[in-house]
Design a protein around this motif. Structure first.
Motif, PDB file in Angstrom:
ATOM      1  N   LYS A   1      39.930  46.072  48.331  1.00 47.64           N
ATOM      2  CA  LYS A   1      40.242  44.711  47.880  1.00 47.64           C
ATOM      3  C   LYS A   1      39.100  43.777  48.281  1.00 47.64           C
ATOM      4  O   LYS A   1      38.663  43.782  49.433  1.00 47.64           O
ATOM      5  CB  LYS A   1      41.548  44.249  48.533  1.00 47.64           C
ATOM      6  CG  LYS A   1      41.880  42.787  48.294  1.00 47.64           C
ATOM      7  CD  LYS A   1      43.165  42.412  49.029  1.00 47.64           C
ATOM      8  CE  LYS A   1      43.456  40.932  48.971  1.00 47.64           C
ATOM      9  NZ  LYS A   1      44.697  40.567  49.665  1.00 47.64           N
TER      10      LYS A   1
ATOM     11  N   LEU B   1      50.291  30.758  40.495  1.00 46.88           N
ATOM     12  CA  LEU B   1      50.338  31.523  41.748  1.00 46.88           C
ATOM     13  C   LEU B   1      49.192  31.181  42.694  1.00 46.88           C
ATOM     14  O   LEU B   1      49.263  31.443  43.880  1.00 46.88           O
ATOM     15  CB  LEU B   1      50.231  33.020  41.434  1.00 46.88           C
ATOM     16  CG  LEU B   1      51.505  33.800  41.217  1.00 46.88           C
ATOM     17  CD1 LEU B   1      51.162  35.247  40.896  1.00 46.88           C
ATOM     18  CD2 LEU B   1      52.407  33.761  42.423  1.00 46.88           C
TER      19      LEU B   1
ATOM     20  N   VAL C   1      46.328  32.561  42.435  1.00 49.42           N
ATOM     21  CA  VAL C   1      45.452  33.733  42.532  1.00 49.42           C
ATOM     22  C   VAL C   1      45.592  34.574  41.267  1.00 49.42           C
ATOM     23  O   VAL C   1      46.622  34.529  40.590  1.00 49.42           O
ATOM     24  CB  VAL C   1      45.800  34.582  43.783  1.00 49.42           C
ATOM     25  CG1 VAL C   1      47.137  35.264  43.632  1.00 49.42           C
ATOM     26  CG2 VAL C   1      44.723  35.615  44.083  1.00 49.42           C
ATOM     27  N   LYS C   2      44.536  35.292  40.969  1.00 53.17           N
ATOM     28  CA  LYS C   2      44.605  36.221  39.833  1.00 53.17           C
ATOM     29  C   LYS C   2      43.863  37.493  40.255  1.00 53.17           C
ATOM     30  O   LYS C   2      42.793  37.413  40.843  1.00 53.17           O
ATOM     31  CB  LYS C   2      43.942  35.597  38.624  1.00 53.17           C
ATOM     32  CG  LYS C   2      44.045  36.425  37.388  1.00 53.17           C
ATOM     33  CD  LYS C   2      43.609  35.600  36.207  1.00 53.17           C
ATOM     34  CE  LYS C   2      43.253  36.489  35.055  1.00 53.17           C
ATOM     35  NZ  LYS C   2      41.925  37.084  35.210  1.00 53.17           N
TER      36      LYS C   2
ATOM     37  N   TRP D   1      40.373  39.754  43.946  1.00 53.81           N
ATOM     38  CA  TRP D   1      41.338  38.640  44.044  1.00 53.81           C
ATOM     39  C   TRP D   1      40.561  37.337  43.909  1.00 53.81           C
ATOM     40  O   TRP D   1      39.776  36.986  44.797  1.00 53.81           O
ATOM     41  CB  TRP D   1      42.082  38.685  45.383  1.00 53.81           C
ATOM     42  CG  TRP D   1      43.111  39.760  45.471  1.00 53.81           C
ATOM     43  CD1 TRP D   1      42.957  41.073  45.152  1.00 53.81           C
ATOM     44  CD2 TRP D   1      44.474  39.622  45.912  1.00 53.81           C
ATOM     45  NE1 TRP D   1      44.121  41.762  45.371  1.00 53.81           N
ATOM     46  CE2 TRP D   1      45.069  40.896  45.831  1.00 53.81           C
ATOM     47  CE3 TRP D   1      45.238  38.553  46.371  1.00 53.81           C
ATOM     48  CZ2 TRP D   1      46.392  41.125  46.191  1.00 53.81           C
ATOM     49  CZ3 TRP D   1      46.561  38.769  46.733  1.00 53.81           C
ATOM     50  CH2 TRP D   1      47.130  40.052  46.637  1.00 53.81           C
TER      51      TRP D   1
ATOM     52  N   PRO E   1      46.878  30.221  50.754  1.00 53.57           N
ATOM     53  CA  PRO E   1      47.899  30.972  51.487  1.00 53.57           C
ATOM     54  C   PRO E   1      47.257  32.115  52.288  1.00 53.57           C
ATOM     55  O   PRO E   1      46.531  32.936  51.715  1.00 53.57           O
ATOM     56  CB  PRO E   1      48.801  31.524  50.380  1.00 53.57           C
ATOM     57  CG  PRO E   1      48.600  30.597  49.243  1.00 53.57           C
ATOM     58  CD  PRO E   1      47.183  30.103  49.330  1.00 53.57           C
ATOM     59  N   PRO E   2      47.494  32.169  53.601  1.00 50.13           N
ATOM     60  CA  PRO E   2      46.819  33.170  54.445  1.00 50.13           C
ATOM     61  C   PRO E   2      47.041  34.610  53.988  1.00 50.13           C
ATOM     62  O   PRO E   2      46.143  35.442  54.114  1.00 50.13           O
ATOM     63  CB  PRO E   2      47.451  32.953  55.824  1.00 50.13           C
ATOM     64  CG  PRO E   2      48.036  31.595  55.772  1.00 50.13           C
ATOM     65  CD  PRO E   2      48.394  31.321  54.357  1.00 50.13           C
ATOM     66  N   SER E   3      48.212  34.890  53.437  1.00 50.42           N
ATOM     67  CA  SER E   3      48.483  36.289  53.075  1.00 50.42           C
ATOM     68  C   SER E   3      47.593  36.768  51.928  1.00 50.42           C
ATOM     69  O   SER E   3      47.464  37.972  51.716  1.00 50.42           O
ATOM     70  CB  SER E   3      49.952  36.479  52.716  1.00 50.42           C
ATOM     71  OG  SER E   3      50.319  35.573  51.727  1.00 50.42           O
ATOM     72  N   TYR E   4      46.983  35.844  51.180  1.00 52.16           N
ATOM     73  CA  TYR E   4      46.085  36.272  50.113  1.00 52.16           C
ATOM     74  C   TYR E   4      44.827  36.954  50.680  1.00 52.16           C
ATOM     75  O   TYR E   4      44.187  37.748  50.025  1.00 52.16           O
ATOM     76  CB  TYR E   4      45.651  35.084  49.245  1.00 52.16           C
ATOM     77  CG  TYR E   4      46.729  34.560  48.311  1.00 52.16           C
ATOM     78  CD1 TYR E   4      47.984  35.154  48.246  1.00 52.16           C
ATOM     79  CD2 TYR E   4      46.494  33.477  47.475  1.00 52.16           C
ATOM     80  CE1 TYR E   4      48.972  34.675  47.416  1.00 52.16           C
ATOM     81  CE2 TYR E   4      47.473  32.988  46.627  1.00 52.16           C
ATOM     82  CZ  TYR E   4      48.707  33.590  46.601  1.00 52.16           C
ATOM     83  OH  TYR E   4      49.681  33.110  45.766  1.00 52.16           O
TER      84      TYR E   4
ATOM     85  N   LEU F   1      44.762  38.833  53.434  1.00 51.90           N
ATOM     86  CA  LEU F   1      45.066  40.076  54.148  1.00 51.90           C
ATOM     87  C   LEU F   1      44.643  41.327  53.387  1.00 51.90           C
ATOM     88  O   LEU F   1      44.820  41.406  52.176  1.00 51.90           O
ATOM     89  CB  LEU F   1      46.556  40.151  54.489  1.00 51.90           C
ATOM     90  CG  LEU F   1      47.090  39.031  55.384  1.00 51.90           C
ATOM     91  CD1 LEU F   1      48.585  39.181  55.602  1.00 51.90           C
ATOM     92  CD2 LEU F   1      46.377  39.017  56.732  1.00 51.90           C
ATOM     93  N   GLY F   2      44.120  42.255  54.112  1.00 58.92           N
ATOM     94  CA  GLY F   2      43.748  43.542  53.515  1.00 58.92           C
ATOM     95  C   GLY F   2      42.420  43.531  52.773  1.00 58.92           C
ATOM     96  O   GLY F   2      42.014  44.553  52.220  1.00 58.92           O
TER      97      GLY F   2
END
Lengths: 300, 165
Positions: free
Chosen positions: B10, B41, B43-44, B62, B74-77, B79-80
């Protein structure tokens, strides 16, 4: 030389005079136009505009409500196909959704009846309730039975797809996995939920059932009528896979083996979920037998 | 013939509003989903398969909607993510004034990721006002392929793979 200079001076003076005159004429023209615009033009235009408004009012008065309605009716009649084309997607979706909701209710009712029917404690009731379920209802429930269209095992944070099952190969599974993860993340951030999260997404006659599993999550896209009972059964079914395949350290999980196991699990879902199907078949058989039964004789 | 090994990673594009992140992605991949996801959202997700001699990298890109500051995303975007592109507009100082703070904020969440600074809109300026890894132009396509390919290479090298381009 002096003569030449005089001529130059004369011409420059002459040019200046002409220029001033031009400016004076320009100012006069602007002044006239301003006057015309402010005072004269309204005087000329007002009667014409008033007359036009009167004409329109008169024509509107002549058109009664009935005439307008008639005109609209005629217009609709003339362009029926266009109207149908325009309304079909909206009405179609509404009707489809309504039928789906009604079928879900019906299916849940049947599930409940079947559970009651096949309990060991009430065999007699089973036989009697058998005739309380209409054959058509059973067939309808069968026709709308849920089917796993797609299945995903996705890494929680990155949205990277680990395994995928599909019945029709029509989507880009990696992008679906990514966007699904984005939606999950969005919901989590938006509602500040540390525990739990998105469990299902419903769209039209498609339901996505989501089961979190540590650093992964499983998602299955199901078409057909998804009842509460089905959702619970599906979560159990996914839990079973999780216990067997995912409950171990990440390093020990073999990607290829996981993919194969997941596809097999999804393919076998029919057998797992349609224990009920056998029940339906039993009922159908019995209903057929009922058709040959001599009820007149039975009454005597 | 041996089949190439597949990897999935990612990567995330961040940067201020209007710097050209989405245009860079559009230049590089053929999007299948609507750009409207950015507004709904924020994000795409797109995908690009980068093929090397001995392996294939499935790069999940992303593209996060532009925010004035990265802590608004958003912080979770984040992650990873294994790779981060910080994109700025070389013609607008406001888009590169906070690079260090923004990168520090993201590094806090992704300490091991590969970072690349991208100065976009090369078609409008000669030189980058601040040091960057790539000067790109989403408009002409200059260096767009190179920046993604370089990221792919670094991601695989980070995993200990020797890459032949």
């Amino acid at each position: 030389m002096n003569e030449e200079r005089k001529v130059d001076v004369f011409f420059s003076l002459f040019e200046e005079v002409i220029e001033r005159q031009n400016e004076a004429v320009k100012q006069m023209v602007f002044q006239e136009l301003r006057l015309l615009k402010e005072k004269e033009l309204p005087k000329v235009l007002e009667p014409v505009v008033d007359q036009k408004i009167k004409n329109i009012e008169q024509r509107l008065a002549e058109m009664s409500g009935a005439n307008v309605a008639q005109a609209i009716r005629q217009q609709i009649k003339n362009s029926q196909h266009e109207m149908v084309d325009a309304l079909y997607p909206i009405i179609g979706k509404l009707v489809r959704k309504y039928i789906q909701v009604e079928l879900a209710k019906l299916s849940e009712q049947i599930d409940k009846q079947l559970n009651d029917t096949f309990s060991w404690s009430s065999i007699k009731r089973e036989f009697l309730s058998l005739f309380g379920i209409k054959e058509k209802d059973i067939l309808l429930a069968n026709a709308q039975r849920p089917v796993i269209e797609e299945g995903f095992i996705i890494e929680q944070d990155s949205g990277i797809l680990l395994a995928h099952y599909t019945r029709n190969h029509t989507i880009d599974e990696d992008m679906i996995a990514g966007m699904l993860t984005a939606i999950k993340s969005f919901v989590k951030d938006a509602f500040h939920k540390d525990k739990g999260g998105l469990n299902a997404i419903e769209y039209g006659d498609t339901t996505i059932i989501i089961k979190d599993s540590g650093s992964y999550y499983l998602a299955v896209v199901v078409s057909g009528t998804v009842t509460t009972q089905y959702k619970e059964q599906m979560l159990d079914y996914l839990l079973d896979f999780e216990r067997r395949q995912l409950n171990r350290p990440k390093e020990e999980i073999d990607d290829l083996q996981l993919k194969e196991a997941f596809i097999e699990h999804c393919e076998k879902s029919d057998d797992y979920f349609y224990k009920l199907k056998n029940k339906y078949h039993d009922i159908e058989k019995k209903l057929q037998q009922k058709g040959h039964f001599d009820w007149k004789f039975w009454r005597w | 013939m041996t089949s190439k090994k597949n990897y999935s990673k990612k990567v995330i594009l961040i940067g201020n509003f209007g710097v050209g992140k989405t245009s860079l992605v559009q230049r590089y991949v053929h999007s299948r989903f609507s750009e409207q996801y950015h507004t709904t959202l924020g994000v795409k997700v797109d995908r690009k398969v980068v093929e090397f001699d001995d392996c294939i990298l499935n790069m999940m890109i992303w593209d996060v909607a532009g925010e004035v500051r990265q802590d608004k995303v958003p912080p979770s975007y984040y992650l990873g993510s294994k790779g981060v592109f910080y994109v700025f507009d070389m013609t607008r100082p406001s888009t590169y004034e906070h690079i260090e703070e923004d990168i520090a904020y993201v590094k806090n969440m992704l300490p091991d990721a590969v970072y690349m600074l991208i100065g976009n809109k090369k078609d409008l300026v000669e030189q980058s006002p601040v040091p960057c890894d790539f000067m790109t132009s989403a408009k002409t396509g200059e260096n767009v392929e190179a920046m993604f390919r370089s990221m792919a290479q670094k991601l695989l090298e980070q995993d200990g793979k020797k890459i032949n381009i």
